[in-house]
Scaffold this active site. Structure first.
Site, mmCIF file in Angstrom:
data_model
loop_
_atom_site.group_PDB
_atom_site.id
_atom_site.type_symbol
_atom_site.label_atom_id
_atom_site.label_comp_id
_atom_site.label_asym_id
_atom_site.label_seq_id
_atom_site.Cartn_x
_atom_site.Cartn_y
_atom_site.Cartn_z
ATOM 1 N N HIS A 288 27.998 11.028 33.482
ATOM 2 C CA HIS A 288 27.933 12.162 32.549
ATOM 3 C C HIS A 288 26.545 12.275 31.920
ATOM 4 O O HIS A 288 26.064 13.377 31.664
ATOM 5 C CB HIS A 288 28.969 12.005 31.433
ATOM 6 N N CYS B 21 39.128 13.210 34.422
ATOM 7 C CA CYS B 21 38.083 13.384 33.409
ATOM 8 C C CYS B 21 38.590 14.369 32.368
ATOM 9 O O CYS B 21 39.169 15.395 32.718
ATOM 10 C CB CYS B 21 36.815 13.920 34.082
ATOM 11 N N LEU B 22 38.360 14.067 31.111
ATOM 12 C CA LEU B 22 38.824 14.948 30.034
ATOM 13 C C LEU B 22 38.149 16.319 30.105
ATOM 14 O O LEU B 22 38.671 17.289 29.575
ATOM 15 C CB LEU B 22 38.561 14.301 28.665
ATOM 16 N N GLN C 65 30.233 15.465 26.751
ATOM 17 C CA GLN C 65 31.578 16.060 26.740
ATOM 18 C C GLN C 65 31.964 16.630 25.375
ATOM 19 O O GLN C 65 32.947 17.371 25.272
ATOM 20 C CB GLN C 65 32.628 15.017 27.145
ATOM 21 N N GLY D 138 37.561 6.884 28.349
ATOM 22 C CA GLY D 138 36.119 6.973 28.190
ATOM 23 C C GLY D 138 35.734 8.378 27.758
ATOM 24 O O GLY D 138 36.428 9.347 28.087
ATOM 25 N N HIS E 291 31.538 6.045 35.642
ATOM 26 C CA HIS E 291 32.003 7.427 35.444
ATOM 27 C C HIS E 291 31.314 8.033 34.216
ATOM 28 O O HIS E 291 30.790 9.158 34.274
ATOM 29 C CB HIS E 291 33.531 7.443 35.283
ATOM 30 N N GLU E 292 31.284 7.274 33.125
ATOM 31 C CA GLU E 292 30.679 7.789 31.886
ATOM 32 C C GLU E 292 29.163 7.882 32.015
ATOM 33 O O GLU E 292 28.546 8.836 31.531
ATOM 34 C CB GLU E 292 31.057 6.899 30.685
HETATM 35 NI NI NI Z 1 34.546 12.200 32.572
#
Ligand code: NI
Length: 184
Positions: free
Chosen positions: A144, A98-99, A50, A45, A140-141
């Site tokens: 953000h 998470c990236l 991000q 995701g 999760h996304e």
């Molecule tokens: Ni994330």
């Protein structure tokens, strides 16, 4: 085009993201770039904050895990202006990463199902329940877009244990094998 990843410490990750107008310029191209960036970083995701944009858009690729979870074969979705209508009372705990927080994985408790509305990449409206792993990634996304990150959900004790790593990350002391926007 691969876009640089914004890492924990960047202010855009803490902003409330804005709705996207339907005439947003080059939206299709942006979505393609986000899919490409996510794939290169081996994520499932990726949310617009991000990659430095405080807009309500995220992409999810569960096709990459369909060898283990065949129900997600071909699951590649963009979510534009998503809203969570309601969530299930039932919750479960699973490990997340998470990236934008490389190298940290923590257990997070979340509702198992989520009732959401959104537009897809063709601006078609959807109103549906999403469940299991897809619901976890969605939440999760979605976080953000609200300026939240998965580490906000962990216990004070766990947070204490990763504090040094987070401080180092804020200072730009990290290594990961994808392109990042250097923290200043
Ligand atoms: Ni994330």
């Amino acid at each position: 085009m691969i876009l640089p990843m914004y890492i924990f410490g960047q202010q855009v990750l803490r902003k409330q993201a804005e709705d996207i107008p339907t005439d947003y310029p080059n939206l299709k191209e942006l979505i393609d770039n986000m899919f490409e960036t996510m794939k290169r970083a081996e994520g499932v995701g990726l949310a617009a904050p991000q990659i430095g944009l405080a807009i309500r858009l995220f992409v999810v690729d569960l096709d990459v895990i369909s060898d283990d979870m065949p129900q997600y074969k071909g699951f590649l979705h963009a979510y534009i202006n998503p809203q969570i209508v309601e969530v299930s009372d039932e919750t479960n705990v699973s490990e997340e990463g998470c990236l934008s927080v490389p190298g940290i994985h923590e257990n997070v408790r979340r509702p198992v199902r989520v009732h959401a509305t959104y537009l897809d990449e063709n601006l078609v409206e959807h109103d549906e329940w999403i469940d299991d792993f897809a619901a976890r990634v969605f939440q999760h996304e979605y976080d953000h877009l609200e300026g939240k990150m998965f580490i906000d959900h962990i216990s004070p004790l766990r947070k204490q244990l990763i504090k040094k790593k987070l401080i180092a990350m804020q200072k730009g002391q990290i290594s990961c094998d994808y392109k990042i926007k250097q923290n200043r």
